[in-house]
Design an enzyme around this catalytic site. Structure first.
Site, PDB file in Angstrom:
ATOM      1  N   HIS A  58     -41.804   9.892  64.322  1.00 14.76           N
ATOM      2  CA  HIS A  58     -41.089  11.167  64.337  1.00 14.76           C
ATOM      3  C   HIS A  58     -41.896  12.277  63.657  1.00 14.76           C
ATOM      4  O   HIS A  58     -41.333  13.300  63.271  1.00 14.76           O
ATOM      5  CB  HIS A  58     -39.722  11.000  63.671  1.00 14.76           C
ATOM      6  CG  HIS A  58     -38.881   9.968  64.353  1.00 14.76           C
ATOM      7  ND1 HIS A  58     -38.285  10.187  65.569  1.00 14.76           N
ATOM      8  CD2 HIS A  58     -38.601   8.676  64.021  1.00 14.76           C
ATOM      9  CE1 HIS A  58     -37.635   9.088  65.945  1.00 14.76           C
ATOM     10  NE2 HIS A  58     -37.821   8.157  65.016  1.00 14.76           N
ATOM     11  N   CYS A  89     -42.485  17.458  24.113  1.00 14.89           N
ATOM     12  CA  CYS A  89     -43.001  17.698  22.771  1.00 14.89           C
ATOM     13  C   CYS A  89     -42.691  16.497  21.872  1.00 14.89           C
ATOM     14  O   CYS A  89     -41.670  15.829  22.056  1.00 14.89           O
ATOM     15  CB  CYS A  89     -42.435  18.931  22.079  1.00 14.89           C
ATOM     16  SG  CYS A  89     -42.724  20.451  22.978  1.00 14.89           S
ATOM     17  N   LYS A 141     -47.495   7.145  42.504  1.00 16.11           N
ATOM     18  CA  LYS A 141     -48.493   6.707  41.512  1.00 16.11           C
ATOM     19  C   LYS A 141     -49.846   7.331  41.817  1.00 16.11           C
ATOM     20  O   LYS A 141     -50.522   7.831  40.937  1.00 16.11           O
ATOM     21  CB  LYS A 141     -48.644   5.174  41.491  1.00 16.11           C
ATOM     22  CG  LYS A 141     -47.504   4.401  40.869  1.00 16.11           C
ATOM     23  CD  LYS A 141     -47.391   4.517  39.370  1.00 16.11           C
ATOM     24  CE  LYS A 141     -46.557   5.657  38.900  1.00 16.11           C
ATOM     25  NZ  LYS A 141     -45.136   5.580  38.884  1.00 16.11           N
ATOM     26  N   ASN A 190     -38.679  20.281  19.163  1.00 16.87           N
ATOM     27  CA  ASN A 190     -38.699  19.735  20.514  1.00 16.87           C
ATOM     28  C   ASN A 190     -37.382  20.138  21.166  1.00 16.87           C
ATOM     29  O   ASN A 190     -36.318  19.836  20.627  1.00 16.87           O
ATOM     30  CB  ASN A 190     -38.828  18.205  20.435  1.00 16.87           C
ATOM     31  CG  ASN A 190     -38.554  17.538  21.768  1.00 16.87           C
ATOM     32  OD1 ASN A 190     -38.806  18.115  22.814  1.00 16.87           O
ATOM     33  ND2 ASN A 190     -38.030  16.329  21.721  1.00 16.87           N
ATOM     34  N   GLU A 218     -49.837  11.157  41.065  1.00 10.22           N
ATOM     35  CA  GLU A 218     -49.726  11.479  39.642  1.00 10.22           C
ATOM     36  C   GLU A 218     -51.039  11.338  38.901  1.00 10.22           C
ATOM     37  O   GLU A 218     -51.371  12.167  38.068  1.00 10.22           O
ATOM     38  CB  GLU A 218     -48.753  10.489  38.970  1.00 10.22           C
ATOM     39  CG  GLU A 218     -47.312  10.809  39.107  1.00 10.22           C
ATOM     40  CD  GLU A 218     -46.467   9.912  38.218  1.00 10.22           C
ATOM     41  OE1 GLU A 218     -46.454   8.686  38.460  1.00 10.22           O
ATOM     42  OE2 GLU A 218     -45.829  10.427  37.291  1.00 10.22           O
TER      43      GLU A 218
HETATM   44  C1  AGP Z   1     -43.159   8.305  36.710  1.00 10.58           C
HETATM   45  O1  AGP Z   1     -44.424   7.821  36.939  1.00 10.58           O
HETATM   46  C2  AGP Z   1     -43.100   9.728  36.437  1.00 10.58           C
HETATM   47  N1  AGP Z   1     -43.896  10.122  35.351  1.00 10.58           N
HETATM   48  C3  AGP Z   1     -41.769  10.416  36.551  1.00 10.58           C
HETATM   49  O2  AGP Z   1     -41.521  10.542  37.925  1.00 10.58           O
HETATM   50  C4  AGP Z   1     -40.536   9.778  35.873  1.00 10.58           C
HETATM   51  O3  AGP Z   1     -40.199   8.593  36.515  1.00 10.58           O
HETATM   52  C5  AGP Z   1     -39.364  10.766  35.921  1.00 10.58           C
HETATM   53  O4  AGP Z   1     -39.703  11.910  35.199  1.00 10.58           O
HETATM   54  C6  AGP Z   1     -38.082  10.182  35.400  1.00 10.58           C
HETATM   55  O5  AGP Z   1     -38.195   9.850  34.055  1.00 10.58           O
HETATM   56  P1  AGP Z   1     -37.150   8.904  33.331  1.00 10.58           P
HETATM   57  O6  AGP Z   1     -37.233   7.581  33.989  1.00 10.58           O
HETATM   58  O7  AGP Z   1     -37.600   8.878  31.904  1.00 10.58           O
HETATM   59  O8  AGP Z   1     -35.800   9.528  33.515  1.00 10.58           O
END
Ligand code: AGP
Length: 609
Positions: A505, A2, A486, A98, A489
């Site tokens: 494996h 948020c 990547k 938030n 996501e």
């Molecule tokens: C990255 O592309 C992601 N959106 C996600 O995995 C992110 O790296 C993870 O939530 C950790 O976030 P932070 O680095 O802000 O702790």
């Protein structure tokens, strides 16, 4: 999760709030809303979905008023709907929030027994009712907010506007970020700095357990106990442009192209090339402690965890200290064994990730020395750490992390050199070689980015892909995991990253003519072995996209597609090989037409478990 924003001053606030929310939409985009005080009464507008829905309602029916607050939501309590959208109002008190109010159920029951009816399923509405109730016995809104805060448990950044006190906002923070903007005849607040930069570069970071009263005349800060706090603003040097798209189609693409600069800025002022060393300032661990540590534990989630996997290799190789990388979400519930001889390194872009924060705190409680590698200044993780090495990647807006990943790699490699030099496991000459290789990385990333059209052609070929494998060995393994993350996501294709040595494996069973396989195989010490894996994939008709060092003669004969990175020492390969994979994911997603900067179901900052 948020984003919240608030404005009080002499300008019309609605437009300022929407512009601010635009910079915070990465934090959540299930709904958005604003509350504006027109001098007589509160007006509230909320809309489900992205900010543009709210913006078009406001365009048709503009709100007038120079004090207001706004919110963009990532749903935790209650589904995304207009009723659950913030601001929540109770008797002329509007609240945006938030975080999570942990004792909301008991508070709700108590309020309900007093005859209060609720119009949403959120924990936030309870806060609005508590403040409204407290206002009856309080002289100032600030005091009523304080009374309410004493009753709630949990994480919050709150902004409150009351019909009875036009021209002021009250804000409070506990374990969720909140930055105050000190303007000329105006004051602002926001969950993150980019939302303030159009108006001011002078910011104050509110601390946990503090409240502030914002008006056109300035900002007054008090503790929850009522003591007044004096804190000088800090000047932020990012330009507003650094938080804008700068002509790129998406923030993610801009951030991929911003990597040479992010690496340069993260290195700046920290290298002592002559002595093959990293300057001790900011490392968060002195020579004596560096010598004493018996184990390094790197903690993070998601992309930051992949940076930790590379960090583990470097710590072992350069500092000769046993190292492991851990998913913070697993560590925190595993009763791990930490002690004074452990160095725990928490890695995070946002500095607010709940699991990483909780895991590092438990390590600290057990006596470990805890340092952090973080991008967002003064966020919760650096506040809880014994020291922090900031990555200077600048604001990252795209939900999929790119430039912060490479900046984290740089920071972890510098830390490994620093530890290796202090522990006597890395000579000045070897240290110099590593650092020199790092210094050359920005230019090599620039060269890699020049082959974007070639990556685009590969993406065109695989734009309808539903499954893809990513393989890598050694330092190529974190890159394979990151390439797969990547792709899933932002393109929503199923992708798996595997250690290439694991292929036999199990995953080899998946390979047929419909399975593209990206193989990370720069000319490093593992090259020959990975080349064998490539041949095994081809023998089963898998389609190979090979990420190789420029001029590699073998891969071109076997792989269907070859994407080159400049020749570089093994130790810096992860900083280069990830770039074509970031671009590949980006172009596949763009060709599919997904929402790249704000992929479905994700948020940039994950402040809940
Ligand atoms: C990255 O592309 C992601 N959106 C996600 O995995 C992110 O790296 C993870 O939530 C950790 O976030 P932070 O680095 O802000 O702790």
């Amino acid at each position: 999760m948020c984003g919240i924003v608030g404005y009080v001053g002499s300008q019309e606030s609605a437009g300022i709030l929407v512009d601010g929310l635009r910079k915070l939409e990465y934090r959540g985009y299930d709904s958005a809303g604003v509350a504006v005080h027109d001098g007589k009464q509160l007006q509230v507008v909320r809309a489900v979905g992205k900010l543009k829905n709210l913006a078009s309602v406001l365009q048709e029916s503009p709100l007038k008023g120079t004090t207001g607050l706004g919110h963009t939501r990532w749903a935790t309590h209650g589904r995304p709907s207009e009723e659950n959208a913030h601001p929540h109002v109770a008797g002329g008190v509007a609240v945006v929030h938030n975080g999570i109010i942990e004792n909301h159920l008991e508070l709700k029951a108590e309020l309900a027994s007093g005859g209060i009816e609720f119009s949403s399923d959120t924990d936030t509405e309870i806060v609005a009712h508590l403040i409204h109730r407290a206002l009856k016995d309080s002289e100032r809104l600030l005091d009523a907010v304080r009374v309410a805060l004493r009753q709630i448990r949990g994480a919050y950044a709150l902004a409150v506007l009351s019909e009875s006190e036009p021209g002021q906002l009250v804000v409070a923070r506990n374990a969720s970020p909140l930055v105050l903007g000190v303007g000329d005849g105006e004051s602002l607040c926001a969950s993150d700095i980019p939302a303030l930069l159009e108006h001011t570069r002078d910011v104050i970071f509110l601390e946990d357990g503090e409240l502030a009263q914002l008006s056109a005349d300035g900002i007054k800060i008090e503790t929850l106990e009522g003591e007044s706090v004096t804190r000088e603003p800090k000047r932020i040097n990012w330009s507003p442009m650094q938080a804008e798209k700068g002509g790129f189609k998406h923030f993610m693409l801009k951030e991929i192209f911003d990597q040479p600069r992010a690496v340069e800025d993260t290195l700046r002022g920290r290298l002592d090339l002559e002595n093959g060393d990293v300057v001790p300032r900011e490392m968060g661990i002195d020579e004596a402690a560096a010598k004493q540590i018996k184990r390094v534990c790197l903690l993070a989630c998601g992309t930051s965890y992949h940076a930790c996997l590379a960090g583990r290799y470097w710590m072992e190789q350069l500092a000769r200290v046993p190292a492991h990388a851990e998913l913070a979400s697993e560590v925190r519930y595993r009763e791990p064994v930490f002690g004074p001889e452990d160095l725990v390194i928490a890695v995070s872009q946002s500095g607010e990730t709940a699991d990483t924060l909780a895991a590092m705190k438990s390590a600290k409680e057990a006596g470990a020395r805890v340092i952090s590698v973080v991008n967002v200044l003064e966020s919760a993780i650096p506040r809880a750490a014994d020291g922090t090495l900031y990555t200077h990647a600048g604001p990252e807006i795209g939900v999929a992390s790119t430039k912060c990943y490479t900046a984290q790699l740089v920071a972890l490699l510098m830390l490994s050199v620093y530890l290796g030099r202090r522990r006597g496991t890395l000579s000045a000459d070897k240290g110099r070689d590593v650092l020199q290789a790092l210094v050359e990385v920005p230019e090599k990333i620039r060269i890699t980015l020049e082959s974007k059209d070639k990556v685009f052609e590969v993406a065109r070929r695989y734009q309808h892909v539903q499954h893809m494998l990513f393989l890598g060995r050694g330092l190529g393994f974190p890159t394979a995991l990151e390439g797969a993350l990547k792709l899933k996501e932002i393109s929503y294709a199923h992708a798996e990253g595997y250690a290439a040595g694991e292929m036999k494996h199990g995953p080899i069973a998946l390979i047929d003519e419909d399975m593209p396989v990206a193989v990370v195989m720069p000319r490093d010490s593992q090259y020959e072995k990975t080349l064998s894996n490539l041949q095994e994939v081809r023998a089963r008709d898998g389609q190979v996209i090979a990420i190789v060092s420029a001029g590699d003669p073998e891969s071109a004969k076997i792989a269907e597609h070859v994407l080159e990175v400049p020749v570089a020492p093994d130790v810096v390969q992860p900083l280069l090989t990830v770039v074509p994979l970031q671009l590949l994911a980006y172009y596949i997603a763009d060709l599919k037409g997904t929402d790249i900067d704000q992929p479905r179901n994700l948020a940039k900052t994950v402040t809940v478990e």
